[in-house]
Design an enzyme around this catalytic site. Structure first.
Site, short mmCIF file in Angstrom:
data_model
loop_
_atom_site.label_atom_id
_atom_site.label_comp_id
_atom_site.label_asym_id
_atom_site.label_seq_id
_atom_site.Cartn_x
_atom_site.Cartn_y
_atom_site.Cartn_z
N CYS A 1 -15.96 31.08 -13.01
CA CYS A 1 -15.85 32.25 -12.34
C CYS A 1 -14.71 33.25 -12.70
CB CYS A 1 -15.82 31.90 -10.71
SG CYS A 1 -14.25 30.71 -10.11
N LYS B 1 -9.57 27.18 -19.36
CA LYS B 1 -10.99 27.71 -19.21
C LYS B 1 -10.84 29.08 -19.64
CE LYS B 1 -12.52 24.39 -15.71
NZ LYS B 1 -12.93 24.42 -14.09
N HIS C 1 -11.97 37.26 -7.19
CA HIS C 1 -11.09 37.24 -7.93
C HIS C 1 -10.67 38.53 -8.61
CE1 HIS C 1 -11.60 32.80 -7.62
NE2 HIS C 1 -12.21 32.57 -8.73
#
Length: 371
Positions: free
Chosen positions: A151, A247, A276
């Site tokens: 995400c 990531k 985010h």
């Protein structure tokens, strides 16, 4: 349907494939009762109707529940090998260890899997797909699996991909401000509990007073999240890096097809429920201008440009939550480098950051399978 790249199909396989693709492909949503699964069901109800049956799959304890998708109540079935009978595409939103066990089972039953876990993202035989950036990679899937990025990466990569296509990205430095829903329901419940504990108090003025007030309600966080920010997300990796930071680095490189791209990330958890945000320093091969970046971003699919500081217009999580695009603001050319841009991006981590991207990949597959 057996992926064509797995080997040359027999005549019987071809006949079976023709019969299956003559109708809308059937979809399974694995993890349908989770936070992302719930959002995915809403998205499937909002977007174009490209699916035949939508089968909802979850753990045995959730079997028998009824959820609404496309205006119909559908009963959840337990995760099992038989649950994938007749399924063409399976979207997984389950923990890594569950995905590692059950994704190959779904593939063996003939489904193409879109997996939202981290179990297969860095497998060289599994494409990591963002439809606005690298849709073409979805067609080559030797293992019958397509991975959905993390995400945090998804919250910025659509905007970066558009800028990279014009200017050529050469270096990336990001700081993320990640919502608590990124760790699931436990993160949301923890923040709400801590906010209740500190609301209406004078806490936050002395060292350790917030920590003492929240007591044993730290939940999945190493420090209080109410009235605080926590410079950590993920698990500890080599040399002090977190798994979330790696990531961002590894997934950005793979999505853009740039395995040597210098990428540095610092991931911070903030007291926001969902959405985010990232502060991005992007350096390019060619000189950039704010006007040029604005033109690119305003025209980019999946991006909304919101950038007028004189009018106090820039994206914030509370304004972006529940929307699909990546929102971009605070676009500036670096003061010391005419080839670098500074920008601030926000994206709903449950929608584009997970469920929406999976749905978009699924739509690519549905179009392919019906041809």
């Amino acid at each position: 349907m057996i992926p064509a790249e797995a080997g040359r199909p027999s005549l019987a396989d071809t006949a079976g494939a023709d019969a299956r693709t003559a109708r809308k492909p059937h979809l399974a949503v694995v993890g349908a009762t989770g936070a992302v699964g719930s959002v995915l069901l809403g998205i499937l109800s909002e977007r174009a109707d490209v699916w035949g049956e939508i089968r909802l799959i979850a753990s045995p304890r959730s079997a028998g529940r009824k959820l609404t998708v496309r205006g119909e109540e559908v009963e959840v079935v337990a995760l099992s090998e038989d649950a994938f009978d007749g399924i063409d595409v399976a979207m997984f939103d389950v923990p890594d260890e569950v995905a590692a066990q059950w994704v190959p089972v779904a593939v063996s039953k003939g489904a193409v899997v879109v997996d939202n876990s981290g179990a297969f993202r860095m497998d060289p035989d599994v494409p990591l797909v963002v439809p606005e950036v690298n849709a073409h990679t979805a067609r080559v899937r030797p293992r019958g699996i397509i991975a959905n990025p993390n995400c945090t990466t998804l919250s910025m990569i659509v905007a970066l991909g558009a800028l990279h296509a014009e200017y050529g990205l050469s270096e990336l430095i990001v700081s993320s401000y990640q919502a608590v829903s990124g760790v699931g329901k436990a993160g949301v419940d923890t923040l709400r509990a801590q906010l209740s504990a500190v609301c209406g108090t004078e806490l936050g003025a002395k060292p350790g007073d917030v920590r003492r007030a929240v007591g044993d309600t730290l939940g999945p966080f190493p420090a209080p999240i109410a009235l605080n920010v926590v410079p950590w997300a993920g698990t500890l990796q080599e040399d002090g890096w977190s798994s979330e930071e790696l990531k961002v680095r590894n997934e950005t490189r793979k999505i853009l097809g740039m395995p040597e791209l210098p990428v540095t990330a610092t991931c911070v958890r903030v007291p926001v429920l969902t959405t985010h945000s990232l502060a991005v320093h992007a350096r390019f091969e060619n000189e950039v201008t704010v006007a040029g970046a604005h033109e690119i971003l305003a025209a980019a699919p999946g991006v909304v440009l919101c950038d007028d500081p004189a009018e106090e217009e820039y994206p914030t999580p509370s304004d972006v939550v529940g929307t699909d695009p990546t929102w971009v603001g605070r676009v500036r050319r670096s003061l010391d480098d005419p080839r670098a841009l500074e920008l601030f991006v926000c994206g709903d981590n449950l929608r584009k950051g997970a469920a929406l991207n999976a749905a978009q990949i699924g739509e690519l597959l549905a179009g392919e399978l019906r041809r």
